[in-house]
Design a protein around this motif. Sequence first.
Motif, PDB file in Angstrom:
ATOM      1  N   PHE A  67       1.439  -1.457   0.258  1.00 33.16           N
ATOM      2  CA  PHE A  67       0.279   0.502   0.219  1.00 33.16           C
ATOM      3  C   PHE A  67       0.815   1.201   0.091  1.00 33.16           C
ATOM      4  N   VAL A  68       0.354   1.865  -0.887  1.00 37.99           N
ATOM      5  CA  VAL A  68       1.650   3.566  -0.922  1.00 37.99           C
ATOM      6  C   VAL A  68       0.212   4.495  -0.456  1.00 37.99           C
ATOM      7  N   CYS A  69       0.362   5.181   0.020  1.00 47.47           N
ATOM      8  CA  CYS A  69      -0.409   6.665   0.724  1.00 47.47           C
ATOM      9  C   CYS A  69       0.165   8.109  -0.230  1.00 47.47           C
ATOM     10  N   GLU A  70       0.089   7.712  -1.304  1.00 42.64           N
ATOM     11  CA  GLU A  70       0.336   9.359  -1.621  1.00 42.64           C
ATOM     12  C   GLU A  70      -0.777   9.550  -2.761  1.00 42.64           C
ATOM     13  N   GLU A  71      -0.128  10.516  -3.344  1.00 43.81           N
ATOM     14  CA  GLU A  71      -1.373  11.220  -4.383  1.00 43.81           C
ATOM     15  C   GLU A  71      -0.815  10.770  -5.878  1.00 43.81           C
ATOM     16  N   VAL A  72      -1.715  10.456  -6.316  1.00 48.18           N
ATOM     17  CA  VAL A  72      -0.734  10.414  -7.802  1.00 48.18           C
ATOM     18  C   VAL A  72      -0.837  11.491  -8.876  1.00 48.18           C
ATOM     19  N   SER A  73       0.497  11.959  -9.770  1.00 47.94           N
ATOM     20  CA  SER A  73       0.551  12.851 -10.299  1.00 47.94           C
ATOM     21  C   SER A  73       0.290  12.856 -12.136  1.00 47.94           C
ATOM     22  N   GLY A  74       0.789  11.508 -12.219  1.00 47.90           N
ATOM     23  CA  GLY A  74       0.762  11.346 -13.954  1.00 47.90           C
ATOM     24  C   GLY A  74       1.254   9.884 -14.009  1.00 47.90           C
ATOM     25  N   ILE A  75       0.889   9.568 -15.181  1.00 49.63           N
ATOM     26  CA  ILE A  75       0.845   8.304 -15.345  1.00 49.63           C
ATOM     27  C   ILE A  75       2.031   8.871 -17.011  1.00 49.63           C
ATOM     28  N   ASP A  76       3.292   7.686 -16.871  1.00 47.62           N
ATOM     29  CA  ASP A  76       3.701   7.583 -17.973  1.00 47.62           C
ATOM     30  C   ASP A  76       3.591   5.962 -18.522  1.00 47.62           C
ATOM     31  N   THR A  77       2.768   6.519 -19.677  1.00 47.01           N
ATOM     32  CA  THR A  77       2.564   5.010 -21.372  1.00 47.01           C
ATOM     33  C   THR A  77       3.605   3.977 -22.164  1.00 47.01           C
ATOM     34  N   GLN A  78       4.704   5.647 -21.826  1.00 50.71           N
ATOM     35  CA  GLN A  78       5.460   4.745 -22.732  1.00 50.71           C
ATOM     36  C   GLN A  78       6.842   3.958 -21.922  1.00 50.71           C
ATOM     37  N   ASN A  79       6.456   4.294 -20.552  1.00 48.93           N
ATOM     38  CA  ASN A  79       7.694   3.809 -19.966  1.00 48.93           C
ATOM     39  C   ASN A  79       7.169   2.935 -18.696  1.00 48.93           C
ATOM     40  N   SER A  80       6.248   2.831 -19.008  1.00 49.81           N
ATOM     41  CA  SER A  80       4.540   1.986 -18.283  1.00 49.81           C
ATOM     42  C   SER A  80       4.676   2.251 -16.222  1.00 49.81           C
ATOM     43  N   THR A  81       5.021   3.956 -16.203  1.00 54.00           N
ATOM     44  CA  THR A  81       5.069   4.121 -14.722  1.00 54.00           C
ATOM     45  C   THR A  81       4.203   5.202 -14.276  1.00 54.00           C
ATOM     46  N   VAL A  82       4.113   4.997 -12.714  1.00 59.67           N
ATOM     47  CA  VAL A  82       2.941   5.803 -12.230  1.00 59.67           C
ATOM     48  C   VAL A  82       3.707   7.130 -11.127  1.00 59.67           C
ATOM     49  N   SER A  83       3.750   8.127 -11.833  1.00 58.88           N
ATOM     50  CA  SER A  83       4.502   8.312 -11.081  1.00 58.88           C
ATOM     51  C   SER A  83       3.656   9.465 -10.283  1.00 58.88           C
ATOM     52  N   THR A  84       4.034   9.742  -8.970  1.00 60.54           N
ATOM     53  CA  THR A  84       3.213  10.427  -7.051  1.00 60.54           C
ATOM     54  C   THR A  84       4.165  11.259  -6.383  1.00 60.54           C
ATOM     55  N   THR A  85       3.880  12.000  -5.887  1.00 60.46           N
ATOM     56  CA  THR A  85       4.676  13.262  -5.393  1.00 60.46           C
ATOM     57  C   THR A  85       5.896  12.482  -4.634  1.00 60.46           C
ATOM     58  N   ALA A  86       6.018  11.688  -4.277  1.00 61.59           N
ATOM     59  CA  ALA A  86       7.399  11.127  -3.648  1.00 61.59           C
ATOM     60  C   ALA A  86       7.973   9.933  -4.864  1.00 61.59           C
ATOM     61  N   GLN A  87       7.653   9.079  -5.496  1.00 56.58           N
ATOM     62  CA  GLN A  87       8.199   8.166  -6.130  1.00 56.58           C
ATOM     63  C   GLN A  87       7.013   8.604  -7.352  1.00 56.58           C
ATOM     64  N   THR A  88       8.028   6.873  -8.482  1.00 55.27           N
ATOM     65  CA  THR A  88       8.209   6.437  -9.657  1.00 55.27           C
ATOM     66  C   THR A  88       7.734   5.348  -9.367  1.00 55.27           C
ATOM     67  N   ILE A  89       6.526   4.474  -9.889  1.00 54.81           N
ATOM     68  CA  ILE A  89       6.149   3.265  -9.886  1.00 54.81           C
ATOM     69  C   ILE A  89       6.219   2.321 -11.264  1.00 54.81           C
ATOM     70  N   PRO A  90       7.006   1.111 -11.664  1.00 56.41           N
ATOM     71  CA  PRO A  90       6.788   0.899 -12.797  1.00 56.41           C
ATOM     72  C   PRO A  90       4.889  -0.139 -12.253  1.00 56.41           C
ATOM     73  N   TYR A  91       4.401  -0.805 -13.431  1.00 52.88           N
ATOM     74  CA  TYR A  91       3.557  -1.234 -13.611  1.00 52.88           C
ATOM     75  C   TYR A  91       3.295  -2.532 -14.944  1.00 52.88           C
ATOM     76  N   ASP A  92       3.378  -3.289 -14.926  1.00 52.16           N
ATOM     77  CA  ASP A  92       3.098  -4.137 -15.935  1.00 52.16           C
ATOM     78  C   ASP A  92       1.439  -4.059 -16.240  1.00 52.16           C
TER      79      ASP A  92
END
Length: 397
Positions: free
Chosen positions: A74-99
């Motif tokens: 569980f990550v308690c942060e607000e999402v700021s964007g999605i990078d579809t080319q690199n398949s990552t989700v950006s939050t206020t504190a980190q970048t999280i990859p996804y499949d």
Amino acid sequence: MQSVHVVIIGGGYGGIRAMEHLAHHSQISITLIDKNPYHYMQAEVYDFIANKVDMSSVMIDLPSLCKSFGLVEFVCEEVSGIDTQNSTVSTTAQTIPYDYLIIATGSRTYFPDFIKGLRQHSHGVKSIPAALDFKQQFERSLLNRIEAQTQGCDVKPFNIVIGGAGLSGVEIAAEMAAYANHFYANGNFGCRGVDVYLIDAYETILFGMDPYLIESAHQRLVQLGVHVWHNNRIGEVRENQIILDSGKVLDFEFMIFTGGIAASTLTQHLGFETNGKGHLIVDANLNIPMHENIYAIGDITQAITEEGKFIPPTAQLAERGGEHVARNILRSLKGKAKHPFTYKNQGVMIALGGEYGAGLLPGGIKVKGYAAYLIKKAIFWLYSAPLRRRSNIGKRR
């Protein structure tokens, strides 16, 4: 089956259901992201603001719930964007990859800009803080009114206005009227003076719903003393005063607006296609078009039937969507074709103040009164009890 990482944005009804269906597969790791550390069971908010239950009754702790599943972070942060080319989700504190990515951030109260003063002078109940603010201010005003009786019963009218006579508006109007009636009867206060007004833009409440539900709800509202104003649209809202298009003016102590919903503000920053209220456009499989590994479910989407009709956003729709995308992800991992989403309403239950309700069950069974109230409570228990058991397991880990 290959090992994959699924990111779910939003811990509401749809996101939780998707997580439950995916978390039992050891090849899948999950990250659930939400800006709040709790799951808000908004469908039961009328009980909370009417003092039937406390705040803990409409919340589930997300960190504990996620721990109970093992491979869920569980990550308690607000999402700021999605990078579809690199398949990552950006939050206020980190970048999280996804499949695979599931967007399920829900909705917010829609305050139309063309209604002057609406946003500034009315409440929504789409979040715990908003519901709590209304509840506390309402109770304070009740106390102020009782204290004003030192000068006799000649005190100003205490009006509660509910704007919008859809499902939420009707349930809140009924519950607030029942609460006010109980308050004055239980305390034996002599100066009864709380009135609930339900402003309906159409010729009938619950517009578009089954006639049985409309008639049952209307009868109950009349019994509770709710003033239902049909065919009235809100033209302007001032501080403690509403002006209707018909020219009617009504003073109020509080106003709750339930006349519409818009998608969460996240959709404004994603670059995906949306409708006028920010709802994401999805294809038949609930995918974002051109993005086979990104799904969107629940109130954040524009849900359409095979006939092209709009599906009203409900917790039931969000849950079915969560189950469906989980199955499609599993099918994709096995190399199987996805299935299109189909939705069959499993019935509607409406809370109508006190221990009273009305509903339609599968098979067209009609029910109202105390029996409907008990059925609605049972449905809520069947939903919440397993989550609380799992959360308790996670808390001990």
